[in-house]
Design a protein around this motif. Structure first.
Motif, mmCIF file in Angstrom:
data_model
loop_
_atom_site.group_PDB
_atom_site.id
_atom_site.type_symbol
_atom_site.label_atom_id
_atom_site.label_comp_id
_atom_site.label_asym_id
_atom_site.label_seq_id
_atom_site.Cartn_x
_atom_site.Cartn_y
_atom_site.Cartn_z
ATOM 1 N N GLY A 1 0.705 -1.303 -0.125
ATOM 2 C CA GLY A 1 -0.099 -0.095 -0.156
ATOM 3 C C GLY A 1 0.886 1.315 0.095
ATOM 4 O O GLY A 1 0.285 2.260 0.293
ATOM 5 N N ALA A 2 2.342 1.067 -0.137
ATOM 6 C CA ALA A 2 3.007 2.291 -0.239
ATOM 7 C C ALA A 2 2.869 3.262 0.917
ATOM 8 O O ALA A 2 2.524 4.348 0.660
ATOM 9 N N SER A 3 2.764 2.475 2.237
ATOM 10 C CA SER A 3 2.326 3.498 3.062
ATOM 11 C C SER A 3 3.731 3.271 4.223
ATOM 12 O O SER A 3 4.647 2.800 4.104
ATOM 13 N N ASP A 4 3.554 3.779 5.511
ATOM 14 C CA ASP A 4 4.540 3.847 6.377
ATOM 15 C C ASP A 4 4.156 2.420 7.378
ATOM 16 O O ASP A 4 4.669 2.691 8.517
ATOM 17 N N ALA A 5 3.121 1.505 6.933
ATOM 18 C CA ALA A 5 2.874 0.452 7.737
ATOM 19 C C ALA A 5 3.332 -0.839 6.716
ATOM 20 O O ALA A 5 3.480 -0.903 5.608
ATOM 21 N N GLY A 6 3.886 -1.908 7.759
ATOM 22 C CA GLY A 6 4.130 -3.166 7.015
ATOM 23 C C GLY A 6 3.935 -4.240 7.920
ATOM 24 O O GLY A 6 3.444 -4.031 8.771
ATOM 25 N N PHE A 7 4.825 -5.359 7.672
ATOM 26 C CA PHE A 7 4.854 -6.471 8.249
ATOM 27 C C PHE A 7 5.901 -7.211 8.667
ATOM 28 O O PHE A 7 6.796 -7.014 7.808
ATOM 29 N N ILE A 8 6.338 -7.782 9.730
ATOM 30 C CA ILE A 8 7.473 -8.667 10.041
ATOM 31 C C ILE A 8 6.912 -10.185 10.291
ATOM 32 O O ILE A 8 6.007 -10.435 10.934
ATOM 33 N N ASP A 9 7.781 -11.188 9.740
ATOM 34 C CA ASP A 9 7.767 -12.543 10.085
ATOM 35 C C ASP A 9 9.002 -13.055 10.310
ATOM 36 O O ASP A 9 9.682 -13.273 9.508
ATOM 37 N N ALA A 10 9.200 -13.439 11.651
ATOM 38 C CA ALA A 10 10.790 -13.822 12.174
ATOM 39 C C ALA A 10 10.406 -14.763 13.179
ATOM 40 O O ALA A 10 10.922 -14.710 14.211
ATOM 41 N N GLY A 11 9.566 -15.886 12.762
ATOM 42 C CA GLY A 11 9.216 -16.653 13.814
ATOM 43 C C GLY A 11 8.512 -16.266 15.044
ATOM 44 O O GLY A 11 7.367 -16.024 14.632
ATOM 45 N N GLU A 12 8.876 -16.226 16.023
ATOM 46 C CA GLU A 12 8.278 -15.642 17.202
ATOM 47 C C GLU A 12 7.818 -14.345 16.912
ATOM 48 O O GLU A 12 6.991 -13.732 17.759
ATOM 49 N N ILE A 13 8.754 -13.538 16.408
ATOM 50 C CA ILE A 13 8.369 -12.191 15.998
ATOM 51 C C ILE A 13 7.744 -11.955 14.802
ATOM 52 O O ILE A 13 8.075 -12.130 13.848
ATOM 53 N N ARG A 14 6.274 -11.575 15.052
ATOM 54 C CA ARG A 14 5.230 -11.694 13.651
ATOM 55 C C ARG A 14 4.270 -10.465 14.125
ATOM 56 O O ARG A 14 3.823 -10.401 15.217
ATOM 57 N N GLY A 15 4.113 -9.608 13.200
ATOM 58 C CA GLY A 15 2.991 -8.728 13.403
ATOM 59 C C GLY A 15 3.112 -7.596 12.283
ATOM 60 O O GLY A 15 4.377 -7.442 11.524
ATOM 61 N N GLU A 16 2.708 -6.399 12.703
ATOM 62 C CA GLU A 16 2.606 -5.249 12.091
ATOM 63 C C GLU A 16 3.771 -4.329 12.476
ATOM 64 O O GLU A 16 4.333 -4.368 13.707
ATOM 65 N N VAL A 17 4.250 -3.817 11.522
ATOM 66 C CA VAL A 17 5.563 -2.800 11.829
ATOM 67 C C VAL A 17 5.158 -1.315 11.444
ATOM 68 O O VAL A 17 4.078 -1.175 10.452
#
Length: 117
Positions: A49-65
């Motif tokens: 969405g070309a915004s300042d929001a994203g997503f992280i997926d690193a196993g136990e670390i997972r969610g919006e950024v």
């Protein structure tokens, strides 16, 4: 667009080369996979969405950024309970530094693949 093509032709530059200047630092949607030097584990980071929001997926670390711009880099900020995860990707050399502050404090570093745009 017509002005861009006309200017490109006048300068002798292909229009496609100028359009290719869009990347993660310019606000483009992307996915990038990074690998830890310490553990060999992978982390996937994405912006949609070309915004300042994203997503992280690193196993136990997972969610919006929240994505914060820097010089040749983007910082991905994720709050997970009492921990704050800061993941900085340098798009010049495709390296990263990650820091977790809080109950599960740690540091990590590694390298990233070319972003998929």
């Amino acid at each position: 667009m017509k002005k861009l093509i006309t200017l490109s032709l006048a300068l002798g530059l292909p229009a496609a080369a100028q359009a290719a200047d869009t990347g993660p630092l310019d606000g483009a949607d992307f996915v990038v996979t990074c690998t830890s030097e310490q553990s060999g584990e992978t982390v996937t980071l994405a912006r949609s969405g070309a915004s300042d929001a994203g997503f992280i997926d690193a196993g136990e670390i997972r969610g919006e950024v929240k994505i914060l711009p820097g010089i040749d880099s983007l910082t991905f900020l994720h709050i997970m309970g009492n921990d704050v995860v800061t993941f900085v990707v340098d798009f010049q050399d495709l390296s990263y530094d990650m820091t977790i502050k809080g109950a599960h404090a740690t540091n990590d570093r590694g390298s990233c693949d070319e972003p998929i745009i």
